[in-house]
Design an enzyme around this catalytic site. Structure first.
Site, PDB file in Angstrom:
ATOM      1  N   ALA A 161       0.858  -1.184   0.000  1.00 40.15           N
ATOM      2  CA  ALA A 161       0.000   0.000   0.000  1.00 40.15           C
ATOM      3  C   ALA A 161       0.897   1.239   0.000  1.00 40.15           C
ATOM      4  CB  ALA A 161      -0.901  -0.016   1.205  1.00 40.15           C
ATOM      5  N   LYS A 162       0.261   2.380  -0.249  1.00 43.61           N
ATOM      6  CA  LYS A 162       1.015   3.640  -0.349  1.00 43.61           C
ATOM      7  C   LYS A 162       1.928   3.882   0.840  1.00 43.61           C
ATOM      8  CE  LYS A 162       0.080   6.531  -3.787  1.00 43.61           C
ATOM      9  NZ  LYS A 162      -1.189   6.431  -4.483  1.00 43.61           N
ATOM     10  N   ARG A 163       1.415   3.591   2.013  1.00 41.87           N
ATOM     11  CA  ARG A 163       2.219   3.917   3.187  1.00 41.87           C
ATOM     12  C   ARG A 163       2.877   2.688   3.794  1.00 41.87           C
ATOM     13  NH1 ARG A 163      -1.964   6.842   2.814  1.00 41.87           N
ATOM     14  NH2 ARG A 163      -1.771   9.071   2.542  1.00 41.87           N
TER      15      ARG A 163
END
Ligand code: GLU
Length: 283
Positions: free
Chosen positions: A253-255
């Site tokens: 995921a993005k983070r």
């Protein structure tokens, strides 16, 4: 750098977070394909989802890309013949696409499914697909208008139609409209296009000849091919890169903690080491 061939590629990050190693691999591949073809590469900032996108993420992404050794020929930082390169500044182009679809009778107003509408500004990545929109919920008739107004609009798809395409990496792909995906949002009542419409309008307007992106957008490619058809435009070629997964097999995921390019760089990894590490993680 001037393009010697007709190849035009693009990097299309969404500035709603920092880039992680999965992005690094996809963007490195997009860069490599453009450069090997002697073509041009465009950086397009996909910032339609205003509440989630922030200017500091744009500068962070540009910094990460440069550090990876990726350069581009057109973009928000260097301009180019198809400026502006931020989606939030390209509304008139999207409205033209809406008008074209409307004039050809491909779209209809739809009040159903708030969730769809909320999510329509972002690319639907793995695990983010909603249920297929039932054909019974299409309106039997509606008043013809010339402007989208404060209404959500969906495209009427040919349910049962098989969409086939040959992907440079994923090979032969096949999806069925009405089974794998349904009538999707093209316009939101807040006055913005959906991700699908914006990307098609931009890729067409910017003369993109090959779209390189993550394999989790294969289904969106089938949607977009039908959108190109409805708009009367020729689709580009496609190259979907395998996803980078974590140890549990989940898409990053993005983070993704500790796996952002900025963090790995701060830990002393070189760009080459980072890309090698990402390659090992291919799922
Ligand atoms: N901006 C989209 C994303 O970050 C990518 C869209 C695309 O490559 O078509 O998910």
């Amino acid at each position: 750098m001037s393009a010697k061939s007709s190849y035009r590629g693009r990097l299309a990050p969404t500035p709603s977070g920092s880039l992680h190693i999965g992005h690094a691999l996809t963007f490195a591949r997009a860069w490599e394909r453009a450069r090997q073809a002697g073509g041009a590469l465009v950086l397009r900032v996909e910032d339609l989802d205003a509440p989630r996108c922030r200017p500091e993420f744009v500068s962070g992404i540009i910094e990460d890309l440069r550090w990876l050794g990726i350069d581009w020929d057109e973009g928000p930082d260097c301009g180019g013949p198809f400026a502006p390169y931020e989606q939030s500044r390209r509304l008139p182009l999207y409205l033209d696409a809406w008008r074209r679809l409307n004039a050809a009778g491909h779209i209809y107003p739809s009040a159903h499914s708030r969730r769809d509408v909320e999510r329509a500004l972002s690319a639907p990545h793995e695990g983010e697909e909603g249920p297929v929109f039932p054909a019974q919920l299409r309106p039997e008739s509606f008043e013809r208008v010339e402007e989208p107004g404060a209404v959500n609009w969906r495209i009427r798809l040919p349910y049962g139609r098989v969409v086939r395409f040959r992907d440079a990496l994923a090979g032969d792909c096949e999806f069925v409209a009405g089974r794998d995906f349904g009538d999707f949002l093209v316009w939101r009542k807040d006055g913005w296009p959906s991700y699908e419409l914006a990307v098609v309008a931009d890729d067409a307007a910017m003369g993109v000849s090959e779209v390189v992106r993550g394999a989790d957008l294969l289904l969106s490619t089938a949607r977009q091919i039908l959108l190109y058809e409805a708009l009367g435009w020729a689709p580009p070629l496609f190259c979907h890169c395998p996803l980078v997964r974590d140890a549990q097999g989940r898409r990053l995921a993005k983070r993704a903690a500790g796996l952002s390019i900025a963090e790995l760089r701060a830990r002393g990894l070189s760009a080459g080491e980072l890309l090698a590490m990402a390659t090992q993680w291919h799922g």
